[in-house]
Design a protein around this motif. Structure first.
Motif, PDB file in Angstrom:
ATOM      1  N   LEU A   6      41.188  11.457 -35.873  1.00 42.15           N
ATOM      2  CA  LEU A   6      41.113  12.388 -37.101  1.00 42.15           C
ATOM      3  C   LEU A   6      40.412  13.631 -36.543  1.00 42.15           C
ATOM      4  O   LEU A   6      41.068  14.654 -37.207  1.00 42.15           O
ATOM      5  CB  LEU A   6      39.968  11.763 -37.833  1.00 42.15           C
ATOM      6  N   ARG A  36      39.655   7.418 -36.723  1.00 42.14           N
ATOM      7  CA  ARG A  36      39.519   7.160 -38.010  1.00 42.14           C
ATOM      8  C   ARG A  36      38.969   5.974 -38.236  1.00 42.14           C
ATOM      9  O   ARG A  36      38.905   5.050 -37.644  1.00 42.14           O
ATOM     10  CB  ARG A  36      41.108   6.983 -38.682  1.00 42.14           C
ATOM     11  N   LYS A  71      42.738  16.559 -38.415  1.00 37.13           N
ATOM     12  CA  LYS A  71      44.201  16.001 -38.657  1.00 37.13           C
ATOM     13  C   LYS A  71      45.392  16.851 -38.065  1.00 37.13           C
ATOM     14  O   LYS A  71      46.385  17.144 -38.726  1.00 37.13           O
ATOM     15  CB  LYS A  71      44.526  15.960 -40.287  1.00 37.13           C
TER      16      LYS A  71
END
Length: 300
Positions: A6, A36, A71
């Motif tokens: 992430l 994540r 991201k």
């Protein structure tokens, strides 16, 4: 836990100018990843650069060099940030150490929790902003009666719960907590850390937890990075780091953890770390699976 990355911090450096000729290198070539659903702990003594890393990640500071990918978006790039501003402002949230200064003393708790939703023009899932604030309060273990109180009427632990409720109202994918328990009593610290553990399990957000209390980090985190003088000196899964520390500074840090048993405490040997032994121009080298230690690569 997902293997999907992430947050990817790459060669991050940040300098604070002191005078026209002098500057302090607060963060020096720091790289790490957060997956994540992972809780990543960042530890080290005061002034080692932990909070500066957090503020760079959250765009409070603009780093001198390096990249921060969230991201896949480079949040340090003004164009990239501008294109994704709303998403970046809602899915990343931060909790500060001092709830006194991070909460507006002139606003009631209900308005404090609802404010981010108002700013982002978000429709409350539960019909009204007050109902949403009440739900978030319940989630962090506070009664609805506190909604109409001001921060000054709450205890330190209650204020920190309000700060957590405000962050969670945005349903973040990344939560950054900068020494969130440092200013609280020991019994309240344990309550807040247990709350973090419960909330992370429920929501599944990724969590950067910055602290200098190693016992709390051992209890909460999946992986840990150890910082010294602006550099990461070791990264490893939590159990492995505590069972088999490789860097001399990490060994010194872990040796300072108090032992509850008085006899063992008296027999405990502190490991000394001399600043002159610090390898400031080294790089992180993998010594075991997912275990990286600051050192120099062997030639040939």
């Amino acid at each position: 836990m997902s293997k999907e990355i992430l947050l990817d911090v790459q060669h991050l450096s940040h300098i604070f100018p002191l005078t026209k000729k002098a500057a302090l290198k607060a963060v020096d070539d720091v790289s790490f990843e957060i997956r994540r659903g992972e809780i990543f702990g960042l530890v080290g003594e005061s002034g080692c650069g932990k909070s500066t890393v957090a503020r760079c990640i959250m765009n409070v500071y603009k780093p001198q060099s390096g990249r921060i990918l969230y991201k896949g978006i480079d949040v340090c790039d003004a164009k990239e940030f501008g294109k994704n501003k709303r998403m970046l402002q809602t899915t990343r949230q931060m909790i500060f150490q001092d709830s006194d200064s991070s909460l507006n003393q002139r606003m009631k708790v209900c308005d404090i929790i609802a404010e981010p939703m108002k700013i982002q023009h978000m429709m409350p899932k539960r019909g009204s902003l007050r109902a949403e604030a009440e739900f978030q309060m319940y989630y962090v273990g506070l009664d609805a009666e506190y909604l109409d109180k001001y921060p000054g009427e709450l205890s330190g632990g209650q204020r920190q719960r309000v700060a957590i409720a405000r962050a969670l109202a945005m349903e973040p994918e990344l939560l950054v907590a900068d020494e969130p328990i440092a200013s609280l009593d020991v019994s309240i610290q344990a309550q807040i850390v247990n709350l973090f553990k419960h909330l992370q399990k429920e929501h599944g957000f990724s969590f950067l937890f910055i602290a200098h209390d190693l016992a709390m980090v051992a209890f909460l985190c999946d992986r840990v990075g150890v910082m010294y003088r602006g550099k990461l000196v070791e990264i490893a899964p939590t159990k492995e780091l505590f069972a088999d520390p490789r860097h001399h500074y990490t060994k010194a840090l872990l040796s300072a953890i108090p032992v509850p048993d008085p006899r063992k405490e008296r027999a405990r040997r502190l490991i000394e770390f001399r600043e002159e032994d610090f390898l400031c121009d080294g790089e992180l080298i993998q010594e075991a699976p997912e275990h990286f230690v600051l050192g120099r690569r062997k030639k040939g």
